[in-house]
Design an enzyme around this catalytic site. Structure first.
Site, mmCIF file in Angstrom:
data_model
loop_
_atom_site.group_PDB
_atom_site.id
_atom_site.type_symbol
_atom_site.label_atom_id
_atom_site.label_comp_id
_atom_site.label_asym_id
_atom_site.label_seq_id
_atom_site.Cartn_x
_atom_site.Cartn_y
_atom_site.Cartn_z
ATOM 1 N N VAL A 39 1.078 -0.794 0.133
ATOM 2 C CA VAL A 39 -0.425 0.099 -0.274
ATOM 3 C C VAL A 39 0.937 1.273 -0.115
ATOM 4 C CG1 VAL A 39 -1.500 1.633 1.561
ATOM 5 C CG2 VAL A 39 -1.846 -0.474 1.363
ATOM 6 N N GLY A 69 -13.572 -21.149 -5.162
ATOM 7 C CA GLY A 69 -11.973 -22.012 -5.682
ATOM 8 C C GLY A 69 -11.680 -22.435 -4.434
ATOM 9 N N CYS A 114 -5.284 -9.583 3.116
ATOM 10 C CA CYS A 114 -6.386 -8.256 3.909
ATOM 11 C C CYS A 114 -7.731 -9.289 4.330
ATOM 12 C CB CYS A 114 -6.721 -7.889 2.571
ATOM 13 S SG CYS A 114 -5.365 -6.926 2.081
ATOM 14 N N ARG A 156 0.904 -14.738 0.966
ATOM 15 C CA ARG A 156 0.269 -14.695 2.632
ATOM 16 C C ARG A 156 -1.099 -15.031 2.877
ATOM 17 N NH1 ARG A 156 1.727 -8.087 4.006
ATOM 18 N NH2 ARG A 156 1.599 -7.989 2.139
ATOM 19 N N GLU A 206 -4.099 -6.061 -4.858
ATOM 20 C CA GLU A 206 -2.654 -6.741 -5.106
ATOM 21 C C GLU A 206 -3.139 -7.169 -6.726
ATOM 22 O OE1 GLU A 206 -1.017 -8.268 -2.783
ATOM 23 O OE2 GLU A 206 -1.188 -7.343 -0.853
ATOM 24 N N ASN A 266 -14.343 -5.041 2.820
ATOM 25 C CA ASN A 266 -14.141 -6.344 2.485
ATOM 26 C C ASN A 266 -14.376 -8.103 2.994
ATOM 27 O OD1 ASN A 266 -11.746 -5.701 1.147
ATOM 28 N ND2 ASN A 266 -10.504 -5.767 3.126
HETATM 29 N N1 LIG Z 1 -1.643 -5.338 0.576
HETATM 30 C C1 LIG Z 1 -3.266 -4.907 0.068
HETATM 31 O O1 LIG Z 1 -3.888 -4.862 -1.227
HETATM 32 C C2 LIG Z 1 -3.626 -3.720 0.948
HETATM 33 C C3 LIG Z 1 -4.655 -2.738 0.868
HETATM 34 C C4 LIG Z 1 -5.613 -2.065 1.593
HETATM 35 C C5 LIG Z 1 -5.097 -1.429 3.107
HETATM 36 N N2 LIG Z 1 -3.892 -2.947 3.401
HETATM 37 C C6 LIG Z 1 -3.244 -2.125 4.442
HETATM 38 O O2 LIG Z 1 -2.546 -1.390 4.859
HETATM 39 C C7 LIG Z 1 -1.755 -1.646 5.906
HETATM 40 C C8 LIG Z 1 -0.180 -1.967 5.092
HETATM 41 O O3 LIG Z 1 -0.677 -3.214 4.241
HETATM 42 P P1 LIG Z 1 0.423 -4.062 3.132
HETATM 43 O O4 LIG Z 1 -0.056 -4.919 2.489
HETATM 44 O O5 LIG Z 1 0.865 -2.721 2.546
HETATM 45 O O6 LIG Z 1 1.911 -4.390 4.282
HETATM 46 P P2 LIG Z 1 2.966 -4.736 3.916
HETATM 47 O O7 LIG Z 1 2.918 -5.587 5.044
HETATM 48 O O8 LIG Z 1 3.828 -5.011 2.749
HETATM 49 O O9 LIG Z 1 4.419 -3.122 4.257
HETATM 50 C C9 LIG Z 1 4.356 -2.834 5.749
HETATM 51 C C10 LIG Z 1 5.511 -1.957 5.624
HETATM 52 O O10 LIG Z 1 5.832 -1.392 6.528
HETATM 53 C C11 LIG Z 1 6.974 -1.217 7.398
HETATM 54 N N3 LIG Z 1 7.123 -0.852 8.780
HETATM 55 C C12 LIG Z 1 6.968 -1.889 9.565
HETATM 56 N N4 LIG Z 1 7.225 -1.206 11.051
HETATM 57 C C13 LIG Z 1 7.085 0.155 10.602
HETATM 58 C C14 LIG Z 1 7.629 1.625 11.217
HETATM 59 N N5 LIG Z 1 8.087 1.249 12.508
HETATM 60 N N6 LIG Z 1 8.548 2.353 10.267
HETATM 61 C C15 LIG Z 1 8.158 2.269 8.505
HETATM 62 N N7 LIG Z 1 8.217 1.497 8.649
HETATM 63 C C16 LIG Z 1 7.472 0.271 9.075
HETATM 64 C C17 LIG Z 1 7.345 -3.076 6.623
HETATM 65 O O11 LIG Z 1 8.785 -2.889 6.673
HETATM 66 C C18 LIG Z 1 6.996 -3.116 5.533
HETATM 67 O O12 LIG Z 1 7.903 -2.389 3.950
HETATM 68 C C19 LIG Z 1 -2.545 -2.577 6.696
HETATM 69 O O13 LIG Z 1 -3.610 -2.459 6.938
HETATM 70 C C20 LIG Z 1 -3.398 -3.599 5.271
HETATM 71 O O14 LIG Z 1 -4.069 -4.239 5.981
HETATM 72 C C21 LIG Z 1 -3.136 -3.503 2.320
HETATM 73 O O1 LIG Z 2 -14.593 -14.231 -6.989
HETATM 74 C C1 LIG Z 2 -13.901 -14.615 -6.443
HETATM 75 C C2 LIG Z 2 -12.882 -13.490 -6.540
HETATM 76 C C3 LIG Z 2 -11.622 -13.101 -5.479
HETATM 77 N N1 LIG Z 2 -11.830 -14.854 -4.628
HETATM 78 C C4 LIG Z 2 -10.531 -14.561 -3.957
HETATM 79 O O2 LIG Z 2 -10.176 -13.707 -2.596
HETATM 80 C C5 LIG Z 2 -9.169 -13.259 -2.708
HETATM 81 C C6 LIG Z 2 -8.777 -11.783 -3.369
HETATM 82 O O3 LIG Z 2 -8.995 -11.351 -3.836
HETATM 83 P P1 LIG Z 2 -8.980 -9.293 -4.321
HETATM 84 O O4 LIG Z 2 -9.675 -9.625 -3.643
HETATM 85 O O5 LIG Z 2 -8.832 -9.810 -5.931
HETATM 86 O O6 LIG Z 2 -7.428 -8.825 -3.840
HETATM 87 P P2 LIG Z 2 -7.109 -8.704 -2.907
HETATM 88 O O7 LIG Z 2 -5.603 -7.829 -2.703
HETATM 89 O O8 LIG Z 2 -6.596 -8.841 -1.484
HETATM 90 O O9 LIG Z 2 -8.074 -7.746 -2.428
HETATM 91 C C7 LIG Z 2 -8.765 -6.972 -1.721
HETATM 92 O O10 LIG Z 2 -8.386 -6.819 -0.263
HETATM 93 C C8 LIG Z 2 -7.780 -5.514 -0.571
HETATM 94 C C9 LIG Z 2 -7.771 -5.385 1.047
HETATM 95 O O11 LIG Z 2 -8.291 -4.741 1.832
HETATM 96 C C10 LIG Z 2 -8.806 -4.405 -0.753
HETATM 97 O O12 LIG Z 2 -7.777 -3.167 -0.478
HETATM 98 C C11 LIG Z 2 -9.628 -4.740 -2.230
HETATM 99 O O13 LIG Z 2 -10.173 -4.039 -2.056
HETATM 100 C C12 LIG Z 2 -9.926 -6.221 -2.007
HETATM 101 O O14 LIG Z 2 -10.863 -6.773 -2.876
HETATM 102 C C13 LIG Z 2 -7.905 -14.243 -3.651
HETATM 103 O O15 LIG Z 2 -7.600 -15.372 -2.922
HETATM 104 C C14 LIG Z 2 -8.399 -14.424 -4.629
HETATM 105 O O16 LIG Z 2 -8.375 -15.720 -5.470
HETATM 106 C C15 LIG Z 2 -11.860 -15.766 -5.090
HETATM 107 O O17 LIG Z 2 -11.851 -16.558 -4.824
HETATM 108 N N2 LIG Z 2 -13.086 -15.625 -5.398
#
Ligand SMILES: NC(=O)c1ccc[n+]([C@@H]2O[C@H](COP(=O)([O-])OP(=O)(O)OC[C@H]3O[C@@H](n4cnc5c(N)ncnc54)[C@H](O)[C@@H]3O)[C@@H](O)[C@H]2O)c1
Ligand SMILES: O=c1ccn([C@@H]2O[C@H](COP(=O)(O)OP(=O)(O)O[C@H]3O[C@H](CO)[C@@H](O)[C@H](O)[C@H]3O)[C@@H](O)[C@H]2O)c(=O)[nH]1
Length: 438
Positions: free
Chosen positions: A11, A254, A261, A329, A153, A209
């Site tokens: 993010v 699936g 997340c 993850r 992602e 979510n």
């Molecule tokens: N991955 C996604 O698709 C996604 C989408 C929406 C929201 N989120 C949310 O966003 C947040 C971050 O998720 P992410 O997937 O980017 O996590 P991530 O684990 O990929 O990245 C987190 C980063 O924070 C760094 N970090 C940890 N402690 C730190 C500190 N004290 N100072 C500076 N950096 C530090 C880590 O080294 C790491 O690089 C979570 O709350 C997650 O639920 C994730």
């Molecule tokens: O019809 C579907 C759609 C998705 N999946 C599964 O659901 C999971 C999540 O998929 P997806 O939502 O595409 O990926 P994420 O990157 O985890 O995104 C979700 O989680 C993020 C982190 O919170 C949010 O920001 C996004 O809006 C939300 O879609 C994966 O294992 C997919 O294989 C299914 O099994 N069937």
């Protein structure tokens, strides 16, 4: 505008890079020195389509910089994004130690007005906690804003640049105006910036979510039932999805939802409910059904091989929790690997992007192949865990020639049953009466 992003993961790095793309000066801070060094050397530390081009362009333009120093980040930005991890604390609740730990530091460091934006996914009431922790030490004004992130992602850059909506939870007019100005270039198509209170913004993220996870889980239950009664879930899915009230998306059955997340967020919302004396009975069921679904292929594999997997070798295509990412993850593949290893089987795996991450976890307990076809040489059967595009139209003749038992176990329903019959391959997937015996 001057922006800092604390936490440069999936993010944080996408946020920082995309905000630099619209002309802001961005400093990304991370505690991981290795990662920061890589980024300073021009290397994107994760696989995320299209990120590399924007990353390179904005570094070259001097708009995107990296640091390990929180003080440097806090001094630079007027708006400070927190994109820190909020993992499962082990009991299902969100671990807020990263967010609150950094907030404590922020209070001690800032000397002039800052907007602290929480982009991490956090339980209702976290903005209040962040506010209180910073206020303990702060010598200047500041505002805390909740701005949950909805990117997926694999589509992160596109989702960030063209969001369907931006949610801002804030009770400060000044902070709200700054956030609207920052996001204006991203909503030119007319998609809304929705302003609300902090608590509602925090809950919007968990609710979205959890709803999507429930939608997938519902379809997985329908799929499991289809197998009992001889219906075809793919036909049911299309029949249902054409109703615009239901919609076609997120209906694919699936081997369960994974990723960083859905699994943790559904659990965290369930847990938050408990803390407020509310029992989210539906989420409890979603969590349980999904856990079981991750290994839904295992009983089918065992049944096919008369319960004897000892010394059988399985090729696995796809390890990432979904295509177009290297993220593993909570990937269903890992649960399947564990079950196969526990039953004495051997594994040859292939994934376009996630093999390094899986290898870091399993070492030499499983072997990895350079190509999808290398993975199927000298194996008993093929298992598909992730629907990468390259697996969609494979060379079935090669598959037939290589597999000792002519069978594919498909956790993502990639192929048509009739095609598999023509290819003379046994094909066992999810929710379809499909055990065609050649
Ligand atoms: N991955 C996604 O698709 C996604 C989408 C929406 C929201 N989120 C949310 O966003 C947040 C971050 O998720 P992410 O997937 O980017 O996590 P991530 O684990 O990929 O990245 C987190 C980063 O924070 C760094 N970090 C940890 N402690 C730190 C500190 N004290 N100072 C500076 N950096 C530090 C880590 O080294 C790491 O690089 C979570 O709350 C997650 O639920 C994730
Ligand atoms: O019809 C579907 C759609 C998705 N999946 C599964 O659901 C999971 C999540 O998929 P997806 O939502 O595409 O990926 P994420 O990157 O985890 O995104 C979700 O989680 C993020 C982190 O919170 C949010 O920001 C996004 O809006 C939300 O879609 C994966 O294992 C997919 O294989 C299914 O099994 N069937």
């Amino acid at each position: 505008m001057k922006i800092s992003v604390i936490g440069t993961g999936y993010v944080g790095l996408v946020t920082g890079t995309c905000l630099a793309e619209t002309g802001n000066e961005v400093v990304c801070v991370d505690i991981d020195e290795n990662k920061v060094q890589k980024m300073r050397n021009g290397e994107v530390p994760i696989y995320e389509p299209h990120l590399d081009v924007l990353f390179e362009r904005n570094i070259k333009a001097g708009r995107l910089k990296f640091s390990t120093s929180l003080s440097e980040g806090l001094e630079h930005g007027e708006i400070i994004f927190l994109a820190l991890p909020t993992p499962d604390d082990g009991d299902g609740a969100a671990d807020l130690s990263f967010v609150l730990g950094v907030s404590e530091q922020i209070g001690k460091i800032i000397k002039d007005y800052k907007v602290i934006v929480d982009k991490s996914t956090v339980p209702v009431g976290t903005a209040e906690k962040v506010q209180a922790v910073i206020a303990k030490n702060a010598i200047c004004d500041f505002d805390v804003v909740s701005n949950p992130e909805f990117l997926r992602e694999g589509f992160a850059v596109d989702d960030f640049l063209k969001p369907e909506r931006i949610v801002i939870g804030s009770s400060s007019e000044k902070a709200t105006e700054l956030m609207k100005k920052l996001y204006k270039p991203f909503v030119r198509s007319g998609n809304p910036i929705i302003i609300m209170d902090e608590k509602s913004a925090e809950l919007t993220k968990y609710a979205a979510n959890s709803f999507l996870a429930a939608k997938i889980t519902f379809m997985n239950e329908i799929a499991n039932y289809c197998e009992k009664v001889g219906a075809d879930v793919d036909k049911v899915r299309i029949g249902m999805g054409t109703d615009s009230r239901i919609g076609k998306r997120f209906l694919f059955p699936g081997i369960g939802y994974g990723g960083s997340c859905f699994p943790k967020d559904v659990k965290a919302l369930y847990n938050s409910g408990k803390e407020s004396d509310y029992n989210f009975a539906m989420l409890d069921a979603v969590i349980k059904v999904n856990q079981k679904q991750k290994t839904a292929l295992i009983p089918k594999i065992k049944a096919y091989f008369d319960n004897d997997l000892q010394n059988k070798t399985f090729a696995i295509w796809g390890l990432a929790f979904k295509p177009e990412t290297d993220d593993i993850r909570e990937a269903p593949s890992l649960y399947i690997i564990d079950e196969l290893l526990n039953n004495g089987a051997k594994i040859k795996a292939f994934d376009p992007e996630a093999m390094e991450n899986v290898s870091n976890k399993y070492g030499d307990k499983i072997s990895f192949s350079k190509t999808m076809y290398d993975a199927i040489t000298n194996v008993d059967a093929l298992i598909i865990c992730t629907e990468w595009s390259i697996f969609r139209t494979p060379d079935f003749e090669k598959i037939r020639k290589n597999l000792k038992s002519q069978v594919i176990f498909d956790g993502r329903n990639l192929y048509d049953i009739q095609d598999m019959e023509k290819e003379q391959l046994d094909y066992i997937s999810i929710g379809r009466s499909n055990a065609f015996k050649s």
